[in-house]
Design a protein around this motif. Structure first.
Motif, PDB file in Angstrom:
ATOM      1  N   PHE A 242       1.155  -1.283  -0.087  1.00  0.00           N
ATOM      2  CA  PHE A 242       0.494   0.267   0.172  1.00  0.00           C
ATOM      3  C   PHE A 242       1.240   1.181  -0.404  1.00  0.00           C
ATOM      4  O   PHE A 242       1.413   1.284   0.717  1.00  0.00           O
ATOM      5  N   ASN A 243       0.941   2.433  -1.019  1.00  0.00           N
ATOM      6  CA  ASN A 243       1.273   3.567  -0.607  1.00  0.00           C
ATOM      7  C   ASN A 243       0.059   4.518  -0.588  1.00  0.00           C
ATOM      8  O   ASN A 243      -0.634   4.456  -1.352  1.00  0.00           O
ATOM      9  N   ARG A 244       0.254   5.550   0.866  1.00  0.00           N
ATOM     10  CA  ARG A 244      -0.807   6.614   0.638  1.00  0.00           C
ATOM     11  C   ARG A 244      -0.585   7.737  -0.084  1.00  0.00           C
ATOM     12  O   ARG A 244       0.390   7.694  -0.718  1.00  0.00           O
ATOM     13  N   ARG A 245      -1.987   8.290  -0.772  1.00  0.00           N
ATOM     14  CA  ARG A 245      -1.603   8.780  -1.236  1.00  0.00           C
ATOM     15  C   ARG A 245      -1.645   8.540  -3.092  1.00  0.00           C
ATOM     16  O   ARG A 245      -1.343   9.476  -3.650  1.00  0.00           O
ATOM     17  N   LYS A 246      -1.529   7.464  -3.348  1.00  0.00           N
ATOM     18  CA  LYS A 246      -0.902   6.958  -4.290  1.00  0.00           C
ATOM     19  C   LYS A 246      -2.102   6.433  -5.324  1.00  0.00           C
ATOM     20  O   LYS A 246      -0.827   5.483  -6.785  1.00  0.00           O
ATOM     21  N   HIS A 247      -3.311   5.751  -4.989  1.00  0.00           N
ATOM     22  CA  HIS A 247      -3.836   5.294  -5.383  1.00  0.00           C
ATOM     23  C   HIS A 247      -3.772   3.993  -5.970  1.00  0.00           C
ATOM     24  O   HIS A 247      -3.898   3.217  -6.997  1.00  0.00           O
TER      25      HIS A 247
END
Length: 104
Positions: free
Chosen positions: A77-82
């Motif tokens: 999971f990468n936040r704010r990267k969809h």
């Protein structure tokens, strides 16, 4: 008396009549198998160490069952990267019972 042997890229310390879980082997249940990659055999006070394996020594075992471990979840999971990735994995195993440890 115990022995250390290699199976599936891992080393296992076993005694006679012990049941252990190793990586999956494509052999039917209730068949007899021999492991020849014996690293060390300890029979007090005698200790035999291979270089890298002991010659003419073997471990005789019987296949008891095959199965799969519980599923583990891998989450990337990468936040704010969809970007979100969900993966599950079941590791296969074989249960064996050590019948005998044969020395040189």
């Amino acid at each position: 008396m115990y022995a250390v042997f290699q199976a599936g890229g891992k080393q296992h310390r076993v005694v006679k009549n012990q049941i252990i879980r190793i990586e999956k082997l494509n052999i039917l249940v209730d068949k007899i198998i021999e492991f020849n990659q014996i690293i060390m055999i300890v029979n007090h006070p005698k200790i035999q160490i291979g270089n890298p394996f002991l010659i003419k020594s073997k471990i005789i075992a019987k296949i008891i069952a095959h199965g799969r471990y519980n599923k583990i979840m891998i989450i990337k999971f990468n936040r704010r990267k969809h970007y979100r990735k969900h993966i599950g994995h079941h590791q296969l195993f074989t249960d064996i019972k050590i019948s005998d440890i044969v020395e040189n």
